[in-house]
Structure formats: structure tokens, C-alpha cells
Design an enzyme around this catalytic site. Sequence first.
Site, short mmCIF file in Angstrom:
data_model
loop_
_atom_site.label_atom_id
_atom_site.label_comp_id
_atom_site.label_asym_id
_atom_site.label_seq_id
_atom_site.Cartn_x
_atom_site.Cartn_y
_atom_site.Cartn_z
N ASN A 106 29.24 -7.89 -30.06
CA ASN A 106 29.97 -9.14 -31.16
C ASN A 106 29.96 -8.77 -32.15
O ASN A 106 30.25 -9.53 -33.29
CB ASN A 106 28.57 -9.61 -30.63
CG ASN A 106 29.06 -10.33 -28.90
OD1 ASN A 106 30.42 -10.90 -28.83
ND2 ASN A 106 28.10 -11.06 -28.16
N HIS A 159 27.94 -17.94 -22.03
CA HIS A 159 28.20 -17.00 -21.25
C HIS A 159 27.58 -16.04 -20.50
O HIS A 159 26.98 -16.23 -19.31
CB HIS A 159 29.05 -16.76 -21.73
CG HIS A 159 30.44 -16.88 -22.21
ND1 HIS A 159 31.59 -17.51 -21.32
CD2 HIS A 159 31.17 -16.96 -24.09
CE1 HIS A 159 32.85 -18.29 -22.39
NE2 HIS A 159 32.36 -17.39 -24.04
N ASP A 160 26.20 -15.80 -20.97
CA ASP A 160 25.65 -14.75 -20.56
C ASP A 160 24.85 -15.15 -20.10
O ASP A 160 24.75 -14.01 -18.83
CB ASP A 160 25.44 -13.72 -21.63
CG ASP A 160 26.61 -13.12 -22.49
OD1 ASP A 160 26.52 -12.20 -23.69
OD2 ASP A 160 28.25 -12.63 -21.31
N ASP A 179 23.86 -13.38 -25.28
CA ASP A 179 22.62 -12.21 -24.67
C ASP A 179 22.35 -12.41 -24.73
O ASP A 179 21.49 -11.92 -24.03
CB ASP A 179 23.62 -11.21 -25.35
CG ASP A 179 24.82 -10.99 -25.81
OD1 ASP A 179 25.43 -11.28 -25.73
OD2 ASP A 179 25.41 -9.74 -24.47
N ASP A 232 24.69 -6.84 -25.70
CA ASP A 232 25.50 -6.76 -27.54
C ASP A 232 24.88 -8.02 -27.82
O ASP A 232 25.85 -8.85 -28.87
CB ASP A 232 27.20 -6.74 -27.25
CG ASP A 232 28.11 -7.88 -26.42
OD1 ASP A 232 29.21 -7.76 -27.38
OD2 ASP A 232 27.37 -8.80 -26.50
N PHE A 291 36.97 -11.37 -23.42
CA PHE A 291 36.62 -10.19 -24.45
C PHE A 291 35.72 -8.75 -23.94
O PHE A 291 35.93 -7.19 -23.95
CB PHE A 291 35.42 -10.69 -25.30
CG PHE A 291 34.75 -9.94 -26.34
CD1 PHE A 291 33.14 -9.37 -26.58
CD2 PHE A 291 35.17 -9.84 -28.28
CE1 PHE A 291 33.00 -8.71 -27.64
CE2 PHE A 291 34.95 -9.05 -28.74
CZ PHE A 291 33.80 -8.10 -28.77
N ASN A 292 34.75 -9.19 -23.49
CA ASN A 292 33.70 -7.53 -22.77
C ASN A 292 35.07 -6.78 -21.87
O ASN A 292 34.44 -5.39 -21.97
CB ASN A 292 32.23 -8.37 -21.72
CG ASN A 292 32.02 -8.61 -23.02
OD1 ASN A 292 32.03 -8.90 -23.61
ND2 ASN A 292 30.68 -9.64 -21.99
N THR A 305 26.07 -7.55 -20.19
CA THR A 305 26.82 -8.37 -20.72
C THR A 305 28.19 -8.45 -22.46
O THR A 305 27.61 -9.72 -22.92
CB THR A 305 25.62 -10.05 -20.87
OG1 THR A 305 24.93 -9.27 -22.27
CG2 THR A 305 24.47 -10.27 -19.75
O1 RIB Z 1 33.65 -13.17 -23.35
C1 RIB Z 1 32.09 -13.83 -23.43
C2 RIB Z 1 31.56 -12.58 -24.40
O2 RIB Z 1 32.19 -11.67 -25.05
C3 RIB Z 1 29.86 -13.00 -23.46
O3 RIB Z 1 29.54 -12.18 -23.14
C4 RIB Z 1 30.32 -13.21 -25.65
O4 RIB Z 1 28.38 -11.97 -25.82
C5 RIB Z 1 31.01 -11.69 -25.77
O5 RIB Z 1 30.28 -10.47 -25.18
CA CA Z 2 27.84 -10.17 -24.89
#
Ligand code: RIB
Ligand code: CA
Length: 306
Positions: free
Chosen positions: A41, A239-240, A17, A12, A165-166, A124
Site C-alpha cells: 500500500n 478486505h484484510d 490492514d 502493509d 493487488f496483493n 494481508t
Molecule cells: O486488494 C486489496 C488488498 O490490497 C488489501 O490487502 C489492501 O490493504 C491492499 O493491500
Molecule cells: Ca493490505
Amino acid sequence: MMNKQKIIIDCDPGHDDAIGLLVAYYSDELDLIGVSTCAGNQTIDKTSRNANNLLRFFNSDIKVAKGETDPIKRKVKTCPEIHGESGLDGYDFPKYKEEYDSRPAYQFIIDTVLANKDIIVVTTGPMTNLALAISKCPDITKNIKEIVLMGGSTTEGNITPEAEFNIIVDPEAADICFKSGVPLRMLGLNVTRKILVNNKVLTEASKINTRGSDLFVKLMKVFNENQRTFFGLEFGPLHDPATVVSLINPKAFEFTPMHVEIDVTETKYLGKTRCSKSKPFNCMVATKVNLEEYWSTIFENLRRCK
Ligand code: RIB
Ligand code: CA
């Protein structure tokens, strides 16, 4: 020529990402044979446009397979506070032509997995598309070598105290994937929040002087500003890319086998990744990151994006 591990990425984009896609595309170890997009996102149209721009920027002929507008059972909750109105604020791409795979993401995933035994599926973003693919064609679980996801946490969340979040954007999708029987590799906030785009990283990236490093520095400056404003973090956590870096450089992460299940109750625990070492394991959970190894893999691939 060593044979590269075939992967597809469902994402996303999204600033982090974007760097994950770049590293996967330019790495010697991975063969990125397809990309699909999910809402997360930003809306599906924006994450798809961003993925399209990134792949054209890489001179790739991959056509993005667009995913679902919303999670399986809920409305999408986007995150413009971090990724901006476009979902990838900070870099002005040329006006690339938008061209997409004719199939929806779940069908692209089904077809690609059935045609490529032992492929790795990297996610991701919210796991909506992969969950739909598994639900519509359970046989694909026999062909997927591993699902490697950025998501969840062995400690606290980032959207609620419990959930990341994901996972919380589409907990039902995560639940389907975690119960699929496919080997899982989870890189959660407990390690990714230690991967900070600090001044040392930005200074080192700026010295690389390629199109890739220019993209990285410009995107990360906006990403950091937004992380500061929204989360009060001094530097943003990248993160990703942890997903693909863990596949490219085994020295970058340590993993512990755990049992992980997704809380799908409509309580304050919704979206929590419940991690246990006392139940039969179904997931390799990242528990340690070697930052030097992580960043050397990132920089190596920024160098390749000339
Ligand atoms: O929590 C972090 C995740 O949420 C990452 O993948 C960021 O891109 C958002 O999608
Ligand atoms: Ca992401």
C-alpha cells in the site's frame, strides 16, 4: 482459559490492514505473537511506521520486523490513491518511538515459525516476506498450520480485470507460497468486496465510544473518500480483517476446497488466481460471507480497545 491460536501477521498498513491488526490483537481466540511488514500500500518505511504506531496504540510490546523494499522480481507499486501519502491517512498518532526487530521480516518469520509448531501465518499484503522465508528455509513449511491470506479472487481483479493487488504486486512470491505445500485459506475480492463500510456500519461503530472505535471511524472516513474518488465505490470494502475474522468466528465465512494457482506469465493474466474445482485441491477458498457475523466480530474487538 482456552488456549489461543498463535498467529503472526505480515501486512502493509494500510487502512484495512490496521483494523485486521486491531481485531487480531484484542481477540480472545488469537495470540498475535509477532508482526512483520511488507511494501505494498505504501513503501516499506511507511507501512512499518504505521504498524509500529498501531502496536504502540494498542499498548503492545511487539516490535515490527521490517520486510523487503521491493517484491522478489519487480519494483513495488504503491497505492497512495487509497491509503494516502502516509499509508494510513486519517488518524494522528502521538509521536511514538520507532523501534524495530533487528531481523529482516523473512528471518523473523523463519525463527518464529521454527519455534512455534502449528502457528498460523496471516498475510494481508504482497507475500514477498513469506515467500523469501520459505525459499531460504523450506523446513518452516512443516511447522505452519495454515497460510491465511487476503488476496486473489474467484472472479475479477481490482488492479487489472484479472488480478488483485496483493497478488499482482508480487506474483512470484504468491506462486512460491501457493506451491509450498502448506494448507492455504484464501479470502479474495469475490467475498471481501461485499464487506462495505457503509453508513450503518459507521453509525454503529461511532456508538461504541472507545479508542478503537474512534480510530476505526476516523480511518474509515478517509478510506471511503479515497475509494469513492479512485474506484467510484460508494463505500470502501474492508478486505484484510476477513483473514482474522475467519479464524475468530467460523460463522462469518463459508469456504470451498479448490485448486488455486498463480498466473506468472507476462500477459494480461499476470497475477490471476486461477481457481478450479476439478484439480486436486490445495486451498480453502472463501465463497460466502455472513455480514452480520463479520461486523459483530469487528465491533466486539473495537469495544475491547479502550
Ligand atoms: O486488494 C486489496 C488488498 O490490497 C488489501 O490487502 C489492501 O490493504 C491492499 O493491500
Ligand atoms: Ca493490505
